[in-house]
Design a protein around this motif. Structure first.
Motif, PDB file in Angstrom:
ATOM      1  N   HIS A  16       0.772  -1.201  -0.141  1.00  0.00           N
ATOM      2  CA  HIS A  16       0.390  -0.454  -0.096  1.00  0.00           C
ATOM      3  C   HIS A  16       0.740   1.167   0.062  1.00  0.00           C
ATOM      4  O   HIS A  16       0.655   2.062  -0.836  1.00  0.00           O
TER       5      HIS A  16
ATOM      6  N   GLN B 216       2.137   1.681  -3.369  1.00  0.00           N
ATOM      7  CA  GLN B 216       0.681   2.430  -4.778  1.00  0.00           C
ATOM      8  C   GLN B 216       1.069   3.649  -3.744  1.00  0.00           C
ATOM      9  O   GLN B 216       0.896   4.669  -4.801  1.00  0.00           O
TER      10      GLN B 216
ATOM     11  N   GLN C 126       3.806   5.742  -5.404  1.00  0.00           N
ATOM     12  CA  GLN C 126       4.004   5.675  -7.079  1.00  0.00           C
ATOM     13  C   GLN C 126       3.079   7.108  -6.998  1.00  0.00           C
ATOM     14  O   GLN C 126       2.701   8.225  -8.460  1.00  0.00           O
ATOM     15  N   LYS C 127       1.825   7.477  -6.820  1.00  0.00           N
ATOM     16  CA  LYS C 127       0.764   8.239  -6.435  1.00  0.00           C
ATOM     17  C   LYS C 127       0.864   9.748  -6.844  1.00  0.00           C
ATOM     18  O   LYS C 127       0.852  10.232  -7.042  1.00  0.00           O
TER      19      LYS C 127
END
Length: 134
Positions: A30, A33, A36-37
């Motif tokens: 998580h 992620q 990266q976001k």
């Protein structure tokens, strides 16, 4: 754990460790992620063009000169909300202009308290304006 409770077996401890490791893996996935976001958002933000920052420095300087004209600096209190210090606080580009254009520091009206406690602050302010105004 109290002395009345049975000691956990090695198998139950290993099972608990596996569960914690799996939870850590989920959180790490998580987190990856989210990183990266965040990177994508930062890339898009870097691509944003602010029209005011695309003006030539000469034009921005002329606008700044009109903005600071006749600025009143209050000694012992807040200033009028205008002046080169305000411009320098907006962004890096404006700070570079505000701090390196002597004309922005050459026109000032000093008002306010003349109390002894304000003399050092007044002296520092005047020295700053004088050194920047060349």
């Amino acid at each position: 754990m109290t002395s009345d409770e049975p000691k956990p077996s090695a198998a139950s401890l290993r099972n608990a460790l596996v569960q914690v490791d799996e939870e850590i893996e989920e959180w790490n996935a998580h987190l990856l992620q989210l990183q990266q976001k965040r990177a994508g958002i930062c890339t898009r933000l870097d691509a944003v063009v602010y029209p005011v920052l695309s003006l030539p420095v000469e034009i921005t300087t002329e606008i700044f000169k009109h903005y600071v004209a006749g600025v009143v600096v209050w000694v012992g209190g807040s200033n009028s909300g205008r002046g080169p210090w305000v411009l320098a606080a907006v962004c890096r580009a404006w700070r570079a202009i505000a701090l390196h254009v002597p004309a922005l520091w050459a026109d000032m009206c000093l008002q306010g308290s003349s109390s002894a406690s304000q003399h050092e602050k007044t002296k520092q302010m005047l020295e700053s304006y004088l050194s920047r105004s060349a």
